[in-house]
Scaffold this motif. Structure first.
Motif, mmCIF file in Angstrom:
data_model
loop_
_atom_site.group_PDB
_atom_site.id
_atom_site.type_symbol
_atom_site.label_atom_id
_atom_site.label_comp_id
_atom_site.label_asym_id
_atom_site.label_seq_id
_atom_site.Cartn_x
_atom_site.Cartn_y
_atom_site.Cartn_z
ATOM 1 N N TYR A 81 0.788 -1.222 0.000
ATOM 2 C CA TYR A 81 0.000 0.000 0.000
ATOM 3 C C TYR A 81 0.822 1.276 0.000
ATOM 4 N N THR A 82 2.125 1.177 -0.250
ATOM 5 C CA THR A 82 2.962 2.372 -0.163
ATOM 6 C C THR A 82 2.576 3.431 -1.194
ATOM 7 N N VAL A 83 2.113 3.002 -2.355
ATOM 8 C CA VAL A 83 1.661 3.963 -3.361
ATOM 9 C C VAL A 83 0.253 4.441 -3.044
ATOM 10 N N GLN A 84 -0.620 3.501 -2.692
ATOM 11 C CA GLN A 84 -2.021 3.834 -2.427
ATOM 12 C C GLN A 84 -2.180 4.830 -1.292
ATOM 13 N N VAL A 85 -1.419 4.641 -0.212
ATOM 14 C CA VAL A 85 -1.612 5.504 0.950
ATOM 15 C C VAL A 85 -1.255 6.954 0.621
ATOM 16 N N LYS A 86 -0.270 7.151 -0.236
ATOM 17 C CA LYS A 86 0.115 8.520 -0.598
ATOM 18 C C LYS A 86 -0.988 9.233 -1.369
ATOM 19 N N ALA A 87 -1.759 8.460 -2.129
ATOM 20 C CA ALA A 87 -2.848 9.053 -2.903
ATOM 21 C C ALA A 87 -4.099 9.290 -2.063
ATOM 22 N N GLN A 88 -4.244 8.542 -0.958
ATOM 23 C CA GLN A 88 -5.509 8.584 -0.221
ATOM 24 C C GLN A 88 -5.488 9.460 1.018
ATOM 25 N N VAL A 89 -4.327 9.750 1.581
ATOM 26 C CA VAL A 89 -4.296 10.560 2.798
ATOM 27 C C VAL A 89 -3.753 11.946 2.496
ATOM 28 N N ILE A 370 -10.408 -6.757 -8.648
ATOM 29 C CA ILE A 370 -9.304 -5.880 -9.034
ATOM 30 C C ILE A 370 -9.168 -5.963 -10.550
ATOM 31 N N ALA A 371 -9.329 -4.852 -11.229
ATOM 32 C CA ALA A 371 -9.096 -4.783 -12.669
ATOM 33 C C ALA A 371 -8.232 -3.553 -12.910
ATOM 34 N N PRO A 380 -1.168 -3.441 -6.033
ATOM 35 C CA PRO A 380 -1.606 -4.824 -5.828
ATOM 36 C C PRO A 380 -3.056 -4.964 -5.396
ATOM 37 N N HIS A 381 -3.577 -4.030 -4.596
ATOM 38 C CA HIS A 381 -4.959 -4.112 -4.117
ATOM 39 C C HIS A 381 -5.806 -2.971 -4.687
ATOM 40 N N TYR A 382 -5.574 -2.649 -5.942
ATOM 41 C CA TYR A 382 -6.300 -1.560 -6.598
ATOM 42 C C TYR A 382 -7.806 -1.847 -6.633
ATOM 43 N N ARG A 383 -8.596 -0.800 -6.363
ATOM 44 C CA ARG A 383 -10.058 -0.869 -6.495
ATOM 45 C C ARG A 383 -10.495 0.259 -7.403
ATOM 46 N N VAL A 384 -11.083 -0.082 -8.547
ATOM 47 C CA VAL A 384 -11.469 0.928 -9.511
ATOM 48 C C VAL A 384 -12.666 1.725 -8.998
ATOM 49 N N THR A 385 -12.639 3.031 -9.219
ATOM 50 C CA THR A 385 -13.763 3.915 -8.919
ATOM 51 C C THR A 385 -14.075 4.714 -10.180
ATOM 52 N N SER A 505 -3.638 -19.872 -1.737
ATOM 53 C CA SER A 505 -3.438 -19.250 -3.043
ATOM 54 C C SER A 505 -1.968 -19.353 -3.406
ATOM 55 N N ASN A 506 -1.707 -19.367 -4.702
ATOM 56 C CA ASN A 506 -0.343 -19.406 -5.241
ATOM 57 C C ASN A 506 -0.280 -18.258 -6.228
ATOM 58 N N GLU A 507 0.210 -17.091 -5.783
ATOM 59 C CA GLU A 507 0.064 -15.870 -6.578
ATOM 60 C C GLU A 507 1.273 -14.944 -6.522
ATOM 61 N N PRO A 508 2.396 -15.357 -7.092
ATOM 62 C CA PRO A 508 3.502 -14.410 -7.214
ATOM 63 C C PRO A 508 3.133 -13.268 -8.156
ATOM 64 N N GLY A 509 3.869 -12.187 -8.076
ATOM 65 C CA GLY A 509 3.574 -11.033 -8.917
ATOM 66 C C GLY A 509 4.804 -10.179 -9.153
ATOM 67 N N TYR A 510 4.608 -9.130 -9.907
ATOM 68 C CA TYR A 510 5.644 -8.117 -10.103
ATOM 69 C C TYR A 510 4.950 -6.801 -10.453
ATOM 70 N N TYR A 511 5.454 -5.688 -9.884
ATOM 71 C CA TYR A 511 4.787 -4.397 -10.041
ATOM 72 C C TYR A 511 5.832 -3.313 -10.297
ATOM 73 N N ARG A 512 5.661 -2.646 -11.417
ATOM 74 C CA ARG A 512 6.557 -1.536 -11.747
ATOM 75 C C ARG A 512 5.748 -0.252 -11.649
ATOM 76 N N GLU A 513 6.015 0.519 -10.587
ATOM 77 C CA GLU A 513 5.214 1.712 -10.287
ATOM 78 C C GLU A 513 5.158 2.656 -11.481
ATOM 79 N N GLY A 514 3.921 3.085 -11.788
ATOM 80 C CA GLY A 514 3.708 4.008 -12.883
ATOM 81 C C GLY A 514 3.707 3.369 -14.253
ATOM 82 N N ALA A 515 3.875 2.045 -14.327
ATOM 83 C CA ALA A 515 3.982 1.394 -15.635
ATOM 84 C C ALA A 515 3.022 0.216 -15.781
ATOM 85 N N PHE A 516 3.228 -0.861 -15.015
ATOM 86 C CA PHE A 516 2.389 -2.046 -15.179
ATOM 87 C C PHE A 516 2.486 -2.934 -13.952
#
Length: 600
Positions: A81-89, A370-371, A380-385, A505-516
């Motif tokens: 949530y390091t990216v999400q919290v900056k946008a929400q608070v 999550i879409a 990772p835990h994006y919720r569309v609005t 669950s078996n769910e590895p991932g990868y996240y590049r901030e601002g890209a994908f």
């Protein structure tokens, strides 16, 4: 629609609420106040009535807490949530804090020289407060149980939920609740414990073969229970939740009381009374101590039996996943046939829920779908609005993480999709994530191994490329219960050895901030491994049974990175998908499935 697309919080609402809370702190002589994302039952999920952290700060993630001091208000969140919290608070009114890298004890020592920090004893577990008290030992900062100050200033706080408690059919539960109660009571007696206090909603639901509707997306009831060493249970629930059908289901050995009777019922107990420090609210411990009742510490007696599913629970879950897989295939066919750059994230969420509804078995979604397209997928835990809704762009990756609640099981699946042609960097990262998922799927491991021992195996190909992800590789899953279920975890923090019947669950991932973002998820079940010629005959080995059967996007795979064994696994998996799901499809969707499962 089960899912909505509103924005429940705004950063602008936070500062005046923070000012009001500080005013109440000063009025009561407090130097600080702690606001967790928790309720009195200490489960992971909270009802709107208990979503105090989101109301105060604007942060809507599933884990975190805030410590409010006179000059700083720290919002503690983990790497998801390091990216999400900056946008929400609102900053600098609220200060995001990287947790658990920074723990609350040292943070309080650094930011508060002295004074009392208040906390609501209903909303914090015993182990949490004891760890914080130990961290503050020797300082001039102390913790004090206190009335909840957020409730005092939250004028339009929603009412507590009052959903009915309903019996859960025996054909899905697999064992009568009187058998469960007697089995667990025998374990209490063996340990020398006269009773156990149970607060976790899913533990009570499992023990008594009931379900509820007090938590969105999770069919659990808000109530408390005390299991006695005789097998008798005191159930404390609002009278509005109980009808004659439930009373008949529970029988004479489950005594019904209102929640207000909790202090009286505790006072009547003979000790030792077991509490689970990880989930028991501090209030219960204080009440037992005040009444002079001996306390024993131990795990919630339902935790491990609930985690190891019965054959009826596993059979139901397998069928739920086949049904859900057919709905997912219809969705993926729809996506592949659509003009993708005319679609939005909300279009994807709406369509997917529609295909699940067409099964005529969907009771709810198991969490907000999550879409996340393009940079939104990196959350990772994006919720569309309606405010964040993104139109799909050519070349974009889309993380679609979703699940359904069915009477016979709970599903959770993630697939990463692509619009048009992916870039080389995206394909390489996707392949490394897929290699991690395959590595876990193929594992054999000895008895006594826990998630912390296996988590690195999912990451090795990412690590070799200088990449990683900031969440666990997997979580436990319930059967028509919570989509996140403990105590088993496939993560660095997972210290509970795996047992047969556990769903993960078996769910590895990868996240590049601002890209994908990228995530691929199947659900797996721990089972006894088949014997191997030449292996240790005396050694109990386990393996994973995959129960999710949906095609994996092969257009994103860089086949040059795959080993022969990995390629063979993908082809074998797709043969199994075709064999299991094709009979449930027809027409163009069946043709699509045939093409989607072609060998690579």
């Amino acid at each position: 629609m089960f899912q909505t697309f509103d924005s429940p919080t705004t950063p602008q609402a936070g500062p005046p609420r923070l000012k009001a809370l500080r005013k109440e702190m000063a009025k009561d002589g407090l130097a600080g106040f702690m606001v967790p994302r928790a309720d009195a039952h200490q489960g992971e999920y909270v009802a709107p009535h208990d979503d105090r952290l989101a109301w105060l700060t604007g942060f809507t993630g599933s884990a975190g807490f805030c410590i409010v001091l006179p000059e700083i208000a720290g919002v503690f969140v983990d790497g998801r949530y390091t990216v999400q919290v900056k946008a929400q608070v609102a900053q600098p009114d609220y200060t995001p804090v990287d947790w658990p890298a920074t723990r609350p004890g040292p943070w309080l020592r650094e930011n508060l020289s002295s004074g009392a920090v208040g906390y609501d004893p209903w909303l914090h577990a015993v182990a949490e407060i004891e760890a914080l008290e130990q961290a503050l030992d020797g300082s001039s900062v102390g913790l004090v149980p206190h009335r909840n100050l957020v409730d005092r200033i939250w004028a339009d706080q929603p009412a507590p939920p009052k959903g009915a408690i309903k019996p859960y059919p025996i054909e899905f539960a697999g064992e009568p609740h009187d058998s469960k109660r007697k089995r667990l009571a025998a374990e209490l007696k063996k340990a020398g414990h006269r009773a156990a206090v149970i607060t976790l909603p899913d533990s009570i639901a499992w023990l008594l073969n009931v379900r509820g509707s007090d938590i969105p997306k999770n069919p659990v009831p808000h109530c408390f229970a005390i299991l006695h060493d005789t097998g008798m249970v005191d159930l404390l629930a609002l009278p509005d939740k109980v009808d004659d059908g439930l009373k008949a289901h529970l029988g004479k050995d489950v005594h019904l009381n209102g929640p207000k009777a909790f202090p009286t019922v505790l006072q009547s107990l003979d000790g030792p009374v077991r509490i689970d420090p990880a989930s028991c609210p501090v209030w219960v411990k204080l009440q037992l101590e005040e009444d002079g009742i001996a306390i024993a510490r131990g795990s919630d007696p339902c935790i491990m039996p609930k985690a190891s599913k019965s054959e009826a629970e596993l059979n139901g879950t397998r069928e739920a996943h086949l049904r859900d897989a057919a709905a997912m295939c219809r969705f993926l066919h729809w996506f592949d046939s659509a003009d993708k750059t005319a679609l939005t994230e909300i279009d994807l969420v709406t369509a997917l829920e529609g295909f699940r509804r067409e099964t005529n078995s969907l009771l709810d979604i198991s969490f907000d779908t999550i879409a996340g397209a393009g940079p939104n997928g990196a959350l990772p835990h994006y919720r569309v609005t309606t405010e964040t809704n993104r139109t799909l762009a050519d070349g974009a990756l889309i993380v679609v993480d979703s699940g359904g609640q069915y009477y016979d099981g709970t599903t959770d699946i993630t697939r990463t999709l692509v619009v048009g042609q992916p870039g080389a960097a995206e394909k390489a990262a996707y392949t490394r994530v897929l290699q991690g998922m395959i590595a876990i799927s193929r594992l054999r491991f000895p008895q006594g191994v826990a998630g912390m021992h296996l988590d690195a195996i999912a990451r090795q190909n990412l690590w070799m490329a200088g990449m990683d992800y900031d969440h666990g590789t997997g979580h436990g899953v319930g059967t028509y219960l919570c989509v996140h279920e403990g105590p088993q975890r496939l993560a660095r923090s997972g210290d509970v050895p795996f047992r047969a019947g556990m769903i993960l669950s078996n769910e590895p991932g990868y996240y590049r901030e601002g890209a994908f973002g990228i995530r691929i998820e199947n659900l797996i079940v721990v089972q006894e491994a088949r014997a191997i010629a030449g292996g240790d005959a005396h050694r109990q080995m386990y393996e994973f049974e995959t129960i999710t059967w949906v095609p994996i996007e092969t257009r994103l795979i860089d086949t040059e990175l795959l080993t022969t064994a990995e390629r063979d696994w993908i082809n074998a998996y797709h043969r199994s998908v075709r064999a299991r799901i094709a009979p449930r499809l027809d027409g163009e969707v069946a043709i699509w499935l045939h093409h989607a499962t072609e060998p690579i």
